[in-house]
Motif scaffolding. Structure first.
Motif, PDB file in Angstrom:
ATOM      1  N   ASP A   1      22.465  25.837 -36.832  1.00  0.00           N
ATOM      2  CA  ASP A   1      22.281  25.939 -38.275  1.00  0.00           C
ATOM      3  C   ASP A   1      21.030  26.755 -38.567  1.00  0.00           C
ATOM      4  O   ASP A   1      20.079  26.733 -37.774  1.00  0.00           O
ATOM      5  N   PRO A   2      20.983  27.441 -39.716  1.00  0.00           N
ATOM      6  CA  PRO A   2      19.774  28.204 -40.059  1.00  0.00           C
ATOM      7  C   PRO A   2      18.506  27.349 -40.063  1.00  0.00           C
ATOM      8  O   PRO A   2      17.441  27.805 -39.625  1.00  0.00           O
ATOM      9  N   GLU A   3      18.628  26.091 -40.531  1.00  0.00           N
ATOM     10  CA  GLU A   3      17.426  25.261 -40.598  1.00  0.00           C
ATOM     11  C   GLU A   3      16.885  24.882 -39.228  1.00  0.00           C
ATOM     12  O   GLU A   3      15.740  24.433 -39.110  1.00  0.00           O
ATOM     13  N   ASP A   4      17.693  25.064 -38.177  1.00  0.00           N
ATOM     14  CA  ASP A   4      17.198  24.797 -36.824  1.00  0.00           C
ATOM     15  C   ASP A   4      16.014  25.686 -36.472  1.00  0.00           C
ATOM     16  O   ASP A   4      15.188  25.314 -35.629  1.00  0.00           O
ATOM     17  N   PHE A   5      15.925  26.853 -37.115  1.00  0.00           N
ATOM     18  CA  PHE A   5      14.976  27.872 -36.672  1.00  0.00           C
ATOM     19  C   PHE A   5      13.717  27.954 -37.518  1.00  0.00           C
ATOM     20  O   PHE A   5      12.732  28.554 -37.083  1.00  0.00           O
ATOM     21  N   ARG A   6      13.711  27.359 -38.688  1.00  0.00           N
ATOM     22  CA  ARG A   6      12.556  27.520 -39.572  1.00  0.00           C
ATOM     23  C   ARG A   6      11.295  26.916 -38.961  1.00  0.00           C
ATOM     24  O   ARG A   6      10.282  27.595 -38.793  1.00  0.00           O
ATOM     25  N   ALA A   7      11.354  25.647 -38.623  1.00  0.00           N
ATOM     26  CA  ALA A   7      10.173  25.006 -38.027  1.00  0.00           C
ATOM     27  C   ALA A   7       9.905  25.542 -36.626  1.00  0.00           C
ATOM     28  O   ALA A   7       8.745  25.722 -36.234  1.00  0.00           O
ATOM     29  N   LEU A   8      10.973  25.835 -35.870  1.00  0.00           N
ATOM     30  CA  LEU A   8      10.800  26.337 -34.508  1.00  0.00           C
ATOM     31  C   LEU A   8      10.073  27.671 -34.507  1.00  0.00           C
ATOM     32  O   LEU A   8       9.068  27.844 -33.801  1.00  0.00           O
ATOM     33  N   PHE A   9      10.545  28.629 -35.279  1.00  0.00           N
ATOM     34  CA  PHE A   9       9.930  29.956 -35.269  1.00  0.00           C
ATOM     35  C   PHE A   9       8.521  29.925 -35.848  1.00  0.00           C
ATOM     36  O   PHE A   9       7.670  30.733 -35.456  1.00  0.00           O
TER      37      PHE A   9
END
Length: 273
Positions: free
Chosen positions: A254-262
């Motif tokens: 999901d797109p939200e998987d990457f917000r905090a990660l990146f």
């Protein structure tokens, strides 16, 4: 202690390495990286391509190059593989085949006391397994012996498991995910999250277990372990299995998987995972 860390060149492996770096500081470390997990397929299912894009391509082809060109300081954020080499002075080398030729020669020259493996794309054979006197540790992203092989989290979710987990074990021969088990860590399944998010969630609680094992080996301690029996080995899911995964309501990423990660790779950003 001389430690060879073998990982795949993807963002999940990179997160695991960043979490492990503090415990590696007292040691002489080299990183060997594979370019992919498993061989290329003539016809790759779309869902597997999506997972590969989530785990590898977005980071290695977009995020990591941009971060590296920006020249950020080492301020507590996650570092890319190249930044680890630049800021921490740890050599990072391609190591697609450690078992023969130049790859085996490299391992012999480095002469590690210990090899640690996380999501590594090659299978260790006897020639390289016999080099480190303290052995080869592998952190497998699945509960052994029930879920051997690749994308164990996919198989566990399909089986309706309420928990996923990682298994720390020794590699003692050229078989896959069969060596003596040292420890296991479990995390709860969250039906609202994607497969990628579940895979990523395994490493924050599991890396400290590997770090503790490394520290104990460095002190000359013997790690207790138990021999596996039974279990199942899984290869990559077929297209029909991916389709059934989606029919059950699961998502690959999901797109939200990457917000905090990146954000963890950027300076002065939120440190929330």
């Amino acid at each position: 202690m001389r430690i060879l860390c073998c990982l795949n060149a993807d963002v999940v492996s990179n997160v695991a390495l960043n979490l492990l770096l503090p415990s590696l500081a007292p040691h002489e470390v080299c990183i060997g990286s594979s370019s992919r997990i498993g061989g290329a397929e003539s016809s790759e299912p779309p869902a597997r391509r999506e997972l590969r894009a989530a785990e590898q391509l977005l980071a290695t082809e977009v995020l990591f190059p941009l971060v590296e060109r920006a020249g950020y300081a080492d301020d507590g954020r996650y570092l890319t593989f190249q930044e680890i080499a630049r800021h921490r002075g740890i050599e990072v080398v391609p190591l697609s085949n450690p078992n023969a030729g130049d790859g085996l020669d490299f391992v012999r020259r480095f002469a590690p006391d210990l090899i640690v493996s996380i999501r590594y794309g090659a299978i260790f054979r006897d020639a390289v397994i016999g080099i480190p006197p303290l052995g080869v540790l592998n952190l497998h992203a699945g509960i052994l012996p029930a879920y051997r092989g690749v994308i164990a989290s996919f198989r566990a979710l399909m089986a309706g498991e309420q928990e996923l987990g990682c298994t720390l074990h020794f590699i003692t021969d050229g078989t896959i995910d069969t060596g003596p088990v040292i420890a296991q860590v479990r995390v709860p399944v969250d039906p609202t999250r994607s497969l990628f998010a579940h895979v990523l969630s395994l490493y924050p609680p599991s890396i400290p277990v590997m770090a503790n094992a490394i520290e104990r080996l460095a002190r000359g301690e013997t790690l207790e372990s138990h021999v596996q029996s039974g279990g199942t080995y899984y290869t990559y899911p077929r297209e029909a299995e991916w389709e059934e995964f989606a029919r059950r309501g699961w998502r690959v990423a999901d797109p939200e998987d990457f917000r905090a990660l990146f954000a963890r790779y950027l300076p002065n950003a939120s440190r929330a995972v």
